[in-house]
Design a protein around this motif. Structure first.
Motif, PDB file in Angstrom:
ATOM      1  N   GLN A   1       0.845  -1.190   0.000  1.00  0.00           N
ATOM      2  CA  GLN A   1       0.000   0.000   0.000  1.00  0.00           C
ATOM      3  C   GLN A   1       0.879   1.238   0.000  1.00  0.00           C
ATOM      4  O   GLN A   1       1.628   1.484   0.955  1.00  0.00           O
ATOM      5  CB  GLN A   1      -0.927   0.024   1.210  1.00  0.00           C
ATOM      6  N   ASP A   2       0.799   2.008  -1.089  1.00  0.00           N
ATOM      7  CA  ASP A   2       1.521   3.272  -1.216  1.00  0.00           C
ATOM      8  C   ASP A   2       2.963   3.160  -0.732  1.00  0.00           C
ATOM      9  O   ASP A   2       3.402   3.869   0.166  1.00  0.00           O
ATOM     10  CB  ASP A   2       0.786   4.383  -0.445  1.00  0.00           C
TER      11      ASP A   2
ATOM     12  N   PRO B   1      -5.664  -4.618  -7.781  1.00  0.00           N
ATOM     13  CA  PRO B   1      -5.904  -3.529  -6.850  1.00  0.00           C
ATOM     14  C   PRO B   1      -6.959  -3.891  -5.805  1.00  0.00           C
ATOM     15  O   PRO B   1      -7.988  -4.473  -6.121  1.00  0.00           O
ATOM     16  CB  PRO B   1      -6.409  -2.391  -7.741  1.00  0.00           C
TER      17      PRO B   1
ATOM     18  N   THR C   1      -7.666  -1.260  -3.739  1.00  0.00           N
ATOM     19  CA  THR C   1      -8.224   0.081  -3.840  1.00  0.00           C
ATOM     20  C   THR C   1      -8.365   0.339  -5.337  1.00  0.00           C
ATOM     21  O   THR C   1      -7.397   0.141  -6.079  1.00  0.00           O
ATOM     22  CB  THR C   1      -7.260   1.127  -3.218  1.00  0.00           C
TER      23      THR C   1
ATOM     24  N   ALA D   1      -5.529   2.021  -7.237  1.00  0.00           N
ATOM     25  CA  ALA D   1      -4.156   1.571  -7.010  1.00  0.00           C
ATOM     26  C   ALA D   1      -3.497   1.116  -8.309  1.00  0.00           C
ATOM     27  O   ALA D   1      -4.130   0.493  -9.164  1.00  0.00           O
ATOM     28  CB  ALA D   1      -4.126   0.442  -5.987  1.00  0.00           C
TER      29      ALA D   1
ATOM     30  N   VAL E   1       3.708   0.377  -5.435  1.00  0.00           N
ATOM     31  CA  VAL E   1       2.251   0.507  -5.468  1.00  0.00           C
ATOM     32  C   VAL E   1       1.928   1.932  -5.042  1.00  0.00           C
ATOM     33  O   VAL E   1       2.416   2.406  -4.019  1.00  0.00           O
ATOM     34  CB  VAL E   1       1.550  -0.525  -4.566  1.00  0.00           C
TER      35      VAL E   1
ATOM     36  N   ASN F   1      -1.318   5.130  -5.026  1.00  0.00           N
ATOM     37  CA  ASN F   1      -2.758   5.440  -5.031  1.00  0.00           C
ATOM     38  C   ASN F   1      -3.606   4.390  -4.345  1.00  0.00           C
ATOM     39  O   ASN F   1      -4.745   4.150  -4.741  1.00  0.00           O
ATOM     40  CB  ASN F   1      -3.266   5.672  -6.459  1.00  0.00           C
ATOM     41  N   GLY F   2      -3.067   3.728  -3.342  1.00  0.00           N
ATOM     42  CA  GLY F   2      -3.861   2.763  -2.590  1.00  0.00           C
ATOM     43  C   GLY F   2      -3.134   1.456  -2.364  1.00  0.00           C
ATOM     44  O   GLY F   2      -1.909   1.402  -2.333  1.00  0.00           O
ATOM     45  N   GLN F   3      -3.921   0.395  -2.243  1.00  0.00           N
ATOM     46  CA  GLN F   3      -3.411  -0.931  -1.884  1.00  0.00           C
ATOM     47  C   GLN F   3      -3.669  -1.915  -3.011  1.00  0.00           C
ATOM     48  O   GLN F   3      -4.725  -1.886  -3.652  1.00  0.00           O
ATOM     49  CB  GLN F   3      -4.116  -1.398  -0.608  1.00  0.00           C
TER      50      GLN F   3
END
Length: 159
Positions: free
Chosen positions: A88-89, A107, A109, A112, A134, A136-138
């Motif tokens: 995640q990010d 993704p 998220t 992601a 990664v 924009n999310g997980q």
């Protein structure tokens, strides 16, 4: 879903990949034949999410990244090993792919991405290297490595 069922599912995929060059044309083929809207993609993504929730996938953690090699390279998987990571990010450790790498990006998220790629497949050629990232999310990422080959390195940006 159990690890043995997961291995059978992977073997069905790797049977289609065995002997193919790991290059942009393989990435295009994967995304055309098994896009994120396909049954194959959904089965793999569901299996990975189940494996993580049941604790037999991504059962290790280091530096904020959950990971684990679930399958060593065998004849059953046509010489591919299988690793799954949950990120995640974050940027992971720099590494090289002596024989290439095939990635399935799942993704968790919606927005992601993995190395700038949305849901789907990306392929790294033999000898390529990167810091898997990664943003924009997980996302979960499944790595198929020919002969399980990976070399962790020290790149200038992580020194």
């Amino acid at each position: 879903m159990f690890p043995q069922e997961f291995q059978r599912l992977i073997a069905d995929v790797t049977a289609q990949l065995a002997g193919r060059p790991l290059d942009a044309s393989l990435a295009a083929w994967l995304n055309a034949n098994w896009p994120s809207s396909s049954d194959t993609y959904r089965k793999l993504a569901d299996a990975c999410r189940t494996g993580v929730s049941e604790g037999w996938l991504c059962n290790r953690e280091h530096g904020g990244i959950r990971y684990g090699r679930i399958i060593k390279p065998t004849a059953d998987t046509h010489g591919f090993s299988v690793d799954v990571v949950d990120m995640q990010d974050i940027a992971g450790p720099h590494h090289m792919h002596p024989n290439g790498e095939i990635d399935l990006i799942m993704p968790l998220t919606d927005s992601a991405t993995f190395d700038g790629h949305p849901a789907g497949w990306c392929v790294y050629a033999p000898g390529s290297a990167h810091r898997p990232t990664v943003a924009n999310g997980q996302a979960l990422v499944l790595y198929l490595l020919p002969q399980g080959a990976i070399e962790f390195t020290q790149d200038a940006s992580s020194a």
